[in-house]
Design a protein around this motif. Structure first.
Motif, PDB file in Angstrom:
ATOM      1  N   ILE A   1       0.834  -1.202   0.000  1.00 47.54           N
ATOM      2  CA  ILE A   1       0.000   0.000   0.000  1.00 47.54           C
ATOM      3  C   ILE A   1       0.867   1.250   0.000  1.00 47.54           C
ATOM      4  CG2 ILE A   1      -1.660   1.326   1.364  1.00 47.54           C
ATOM      5  CD1 ILE A   1      -2.758  -1.397   2.347  1.00 47.54           C
ATOM      6  N   ILE A   2       1.885   1.263   0.860  1.00 53.92           N
ATOM      7  CA  ILE A   2       2.779   2.418   0.929  1.00 53.92           C
ATOM      8  C   ILE A   2       3.474   2.634  -0.415  1.00 53.92           C
ATOM      9  CG2 ILE A   2       4.945   3.258   1.923  1.00 53.92           C
ATOM     10  CD1 ILE A   2       4.057   2.027   4.583  1.00 53.92           C
TER      11      ILE A   2
ATOM     12  N   SER B   1       2.908  10.331   0.616  1.00 52.83           N
ATOM     13  CA  SER B   1       3.811   9.860   1.666  1.00 52.83           C
ATOM     14  C   SER B   1       3.155   8.823   2.577  1.00 52.83           C
ATOM     15  CB  SER B   1       4.259  11.046   2.521  1.00 52.83           C
ATOM     16  OG  SER B   1       3.143  11.569   3.248  1.00 52.83           O
ATOM     17  N   VAL B   2       3.956   8.293   3.496  1.00 50.05           N
ATOM     18  CA  VAL B   2       3.431   7.385   4.520  1.00 50.05           C
ATOM     19  C   VAL B   2       2.367   8.100   5.353  1.00 50.05           C
ATOM     20  CG1 VAL B   2       3.996   6.097   6.612  1.00 50.05           C
ATOM     21  CG2 VAL B   2       5.520   5.986   4.624  1.00 50.05           C
ATOM     22  N   GLN B   3       2.622   9.341   5.690  1.00 52.02           N
ATOM     23  CA  GLN B   3       1.619  10.108   6.435  1.00 52.02           C
ATOM     24  C   GLN B   3       0.321  10.220   5.638  1.00 52.02           C
ATOM     25  OE1 GLN B   3       2.820  14.089   7.474  1.00 52.02           O
ATOM     26  NE2 GLN B   3       1.135  14.367   8.907  1.00 52.02           N
ATOM     27  N   ASP B   4       0.418  10.439   4.337  1.00 50.48           N
ATOM     28  CA  ASP B   4      -0.783  10.501   3.497  1.00 50.48           C
ATOM     29  C   ASP B   4      -1.532   9.168   3.503  1.00 50.48           C
ATOM     30  OD1 ASP B   4      -0.360  13.173   2.609  1.00 50.48           O
ATOM     31  OD2 ASP B   4       1.108  12.443   1.148  1.00 50.48           O
ATOM     32  N   VAL B   5      -0.809   8.055   3.577  1.00 51.67           N
ATOM     33  CA  VAL B   5      -1.462   6.743   3.656  1.00 51.67           C
ATOM     34  C   VAL B   5      -2.403   6.705   4.859  1.00 51.67           C
ATOM     35  CG1 VAL B   5      -1.123   4.276   4.052  1.00 51.67           C
ATOM     36  CG2 VAL B   5       0.412   5.499   2.514  1.00 51.67           C
ATOM     37  N   VAL B   6      -1.904   7.109   6.013  1.00 52.36           N
ATOM     38  CA  VAL B   6      -2.704   7.071   7.242  1.00 52.36           C
ATOM     39  C   VAL B   6      -3.848   8.084   7.164  1.00 52.36           C
ATOM     40  CG1 VAL B   6      -2.662   7.354   9.745  1.00 52.36           C
ATOM     41  CG2 VAL B   6      -0.709   6.321   8.571  1.00 52.36           C
ATOM     42  N   VAL B   7      -3.530   9.284   6.737  1.00 51.28           N
ATOM     43  CA  VAL B   7      -4.525  10.355   6.718  1.00 51.28           C
ATOM     44  C   VAL B   7      -5.669  10.030   5.755  1.00 51.28           C
ATOM     45  CG1 VAL B   7      -4.901  12.763   6.066  1.00 51.28           C
ATOM     46  CG2 VAL B   7      -2.919  12.145   7.445  1.00 51.28           C
TER      47      VAL B   7
ATOM     48  N   GLN C   1      -6.556  -2.094   9.269  1.00 51.08           N
ATOM     49  CA  GLN C   1      -5.994  -2.600  10.519  1.00 51.08           C
ATOM     50  C   GLN C   1      -4.476  -2.744  10.450  1.00 51.08           C
ATOM     51  OE1 GLN C   1      -7.808  -3.019  13.440  1.00 51.08           O
ATOM     52  NE2 GLN C   1      -5.706  -3.056  14.200  1.00 51.08           N
ATOM     53  N   THR C   2      -3.968  -3.019   9.260  1.00 49.07           N
ATOM     54  CA  THR C   2      -2.521  -3.201   9.124  1.00 49.07           C
ATOM     55  C   THR C   2      -1.745  -1.921   9.417  1.00 49.07           C
ATOM     56  OG1 THR C   2      -0.835  -4.180   7.678  1.00 49.07           O
ATOM     57  CG2 THR C   2      -2.348  -2.624   6.648  1.00 49.07           C
ATOM     58  N   LEU C   3      -2.413  -0.771   9.369  1.00 54.69           N
ATOM     59  CA  LEU C   3      -1.746   0.493   9.705  1.00 54.69           C
ATOM     60  C   LEU C   3      -1.278   0.508  11.157  1.00 54.69           C
ATOM     61  CD1 LEU C   3      -4.201   3.068   8.071  1.00 54.69           C
ATOM     62  CD2 LEU C   3      -2.081   2.172   7.094  1.00 54.69           C
ATOM     63  N   PHE C   4      -1.990  -0.242  12.004  1.00 65.05           N
ATOM     64  CA  PHE C   4      -1.659  -0.255  13.425  1.00 65.05           C
ATOM     65  C   PHE C   4      -1.077  -1.590  13.879  1.00 65.05           C
ATOM     66  CE2 PHE C   4      -2.708  -0.601  17.994  1.00 65.05           C
ATOM     67  CZ  PHE C   4      -2.110   0.558  18.454  1.00 65.05           C
ATOM     68  N   SER C   5      -1.476  -2.673  13.214  1.00 61.75           N
ATOM     69  CA  SER C   5      -1.103  -4.010  13.698  1.00 61.75           C
ATOM     70  C   SER C   5       0.208  -4.532  13.128  1.00 61.75           C
ATOM     71  CB  SER C   5      -2.229  -5.002  13.368  1.00 61.75           C
ATOM     72  OG  SER C   5      -3.422  -4.634  14.036  1.00 61.75           O
ATOM     73  N   THR C   6       0.719  -3.921  12.073  1.00 62.48           N
ATOM     74  CA  THR C   6       1.996  -4.369  11.522  1.00 62.48           C
ATOM     75  C   THR C   6       3.127  -4.004  12.487  1.00 62.48           C
ATOM     76  OG1 THR C   6       1.190  -4.055   9.262  1.00 62.48           O
ATOM     77  CG2 THR C   6       3.574  -4.193   9.567  1.00 62.48           C
ATOM     78  N   PRO C   7       3.889  -4.978  12.957  1.00 65.43           N
ATOM     79  CA  PRO C   7       4.948  -4.692  13.946  1.00 65.43           C
ATOM     80  C   PRO C   7       5.946  -3.646  13.450  1.00 65.43           C
ATOM     81  CG  PRO C   7       4.570  -7.054  13.756  1.00 65.43           C
ATOM     82  CD  PRO C   7       3.795  -6.414  12.649  1.00 65.43           C
TER      83      PRO C   7
END
Length: 319
Positions: A163-164, A173-179, A263-269
């Motif tokens: 995804i990134i 960016s990575v921040q844009d992925v989350v936002v 969920q992978t945004l938070f659960s990926t180690p």
């Protein structure tokens, strides 16, 4: 405030797109679009999420040129039948209605790409999200790209790295992925976009054990393994499914993300996305500011301007 934002996001576009592009040629444009979106969302609240998603799927393929709106013809296969869009992308009739209303007010002036961009902004705002100025002057593309739609659009079951990479490939960016993923605080998903996590996660013949147990049970009941009804939908945020609020990040922290891609945004180690999830959960106002900044970046991806492209008479077909 607006000028620095323009300089920050793709300065090459700044001289071509501007916030007053239709001031003289179609001064009522934003009112026409806003009223039409209000009508569509009042008729079906889910339409707000659908219009926002349509804009996202447009901009990730060929840039924000309205290509996702094109129907198939004898000489061109459009993007509507690509896997990420087939039987899921919707809102085309709303854009058609807006285009008709705009044409009645100012004929052959406003592009379908600009209409879709404004409709996405208004959908967010009407759902309780932020409002931001939209720079205008996009022109419509003359072709679509089904292969790129299949390849470029992030899928709900992809890994975080994939995804990134897809976001970074278009300059986000990575921040844009989350936002931008937080747009999933509104809307719903078809069962087939997440059912593999409920029964056969990564070929294990068992569910994804990280899903919160009560959510897992509810989703298994809603989407049984032997039921492939494409019309069954699950709310992405069951508590406030039509409200653009901050519940999305809290859901991820509680392992209550419906889509694996969320969920992978938070659960990926050790993922670079985790600090952003935590920050935006704690500071919702910071998120609102960053969301409108990311949406400006999205809306400026590879736009056509001036002599490039065209102003379509009908959003479904090139002139």
């Amino acid at each position: 405030f607006v000028f620095p934002l323009c300089l920050l996001f793709l300065p090459a576009v700044c001289g071509q797109l501007n916030y007053y592009f239709y001031r003289n040629t179609c001064p009522d444009l934003e009112r026409i679009v806003f009223n039409a979106v209000i009508s569509a969302v009042m008729n079906e609240t889910r339409m707000a999420a659908s219009l926002l998603r349509l804009h996202f799927h447009d901009c990730f393929v060929n840039g924000c040129d309205g290509s996702v709106l094109l129907d198939d013809t004898d000489s061109m296969i459009g993007e509507k039948t690509a896997a990420p869009n087939h039987n899921s992308a919707r809102g085309f009739e709303v854009i058609d209605a807006i285009k008709t209303a705009v044409e009645n007010s100012c004929k052959a002036i406003v592009s379908c790409a600009d209409i879709l961009t404004l409709a996405a902004r208004d959908s967010v705002h009407l759902s309780g999200g932020p409002y931001w100025p939209v720079s205008l002057g996009r022109r419509d593309g003359k072709t679509a790209n089904k292969n790129a739609a299949n390849t470029n659009l992030p899928a709900p079951f992809e890994s975080l790295d994939s995804i990134i990479n897809k976001f970074q490939a278009v300059g986000l960016s990575v921040q844009d992925v989350v936002v931008l993923s937080r747009a999933h605080t509104i809307g719903a998903a078809h069962c087939n976009t997440f059912k593999s996590s409920l029964f056969n996660f990564k070929g294990t013949s068992s569910p994804d054990q990280t899903i919160e147990p009560s959510l897992l049970g509810n989703l298994q009941t809603l989407c049984p393994e032997n039921n492939n009804d494409p019309n069954t939908l699950a709310s992405l945020d069951p508590m406030t499914q039509d409200r653009f609020d901050n519940a999305y990040f809290k859901n991820l922290q509680n392992n209550e993300g419906v889509l694996q891609s969320d969920q992978t945004l938070f659960s990926t180690p050790n993922a670079s996305t985790v600090p952003y999830v935590n920050f935006y959960n704690n500071y919702p106002y910071a998120f609102f500011m960053d969301f409108h900044i990311s949406m400006i970046k999205l809306a400026n991806l590879s736009v056509l301007t001036r002599s490039d492209g065209e102003i379509r008479k009908n959003c479904r077909f090139v002139n």
